[in-house]
Design a protein around this motif. Structure first.
Motif: not given
Length: 138
Positions: A18-26
């Motif tokens: 979406g516009d608001d969520v950024t998930l960070l992965f190793a």
């Protein structure tokens, strides 16, 4: 003497939802560590006997449990700050499965080999197949 240089990812991988969520992965995950997590995922899916490509026809409680197995796998690949956000994030099933496919491609270089039971389904190709004869048959 031949020389080959290998680069390592140092920046986290980002999944924008979406516009608001950024998930960070190793940035990098050791191959054995990834395979251990992937094996746990496959074992969990096999135990539940749920077809990821047909969640609409699966038992509701099995679908809930399957989503838990998928979320556990994904969270093990995330950085701690994203893991906490992911725990409370409500996602449509299709987004969760797309995220799973992306992570498997990212860390596994594609689907790891092994039993196809409980494996992640391949993404369908976009668009429709053409009806024109193949150029190679001409």
């Amino acid at each position: 003497m031949a020389k080959k240089q290998f680069t390592l990812n140092t920046e986290p991988h980002e999944a924008q939802i979406g516009d608001d969520v950024t998930l960070l992965f190793a940035p990098e995950v050791d191959g054995d560590e990834f395979l251990d997590h992937y094996t746990e995922l496959q074992d969990g899916l096999k135990e539940l006997s749920v077809d990821l490509s047909d969640l609409a026809n699966a038992d509701v409680e099995k679908v809930r449990a399957t989503k838990g197995v998928l979320r556990t796998f994904m969270s093990k690949l995330m950085l701690p700050e994203s893991r906490a956000e992911f725990a409370g994030l409500k996602l449509p099933d299709r987004v969760l499965i797309e995220l799973l496919e992306w992570a498997v491609e990212l860390y596994g270089g594609g689907r790891p080999s092994g039993s196809s039971n409980g494996s992640v389904p391949a993404s369908s190709s976009p668009g429709t197949r053409g009806r024109a004869p193949s150029r190679s048959r001409a």
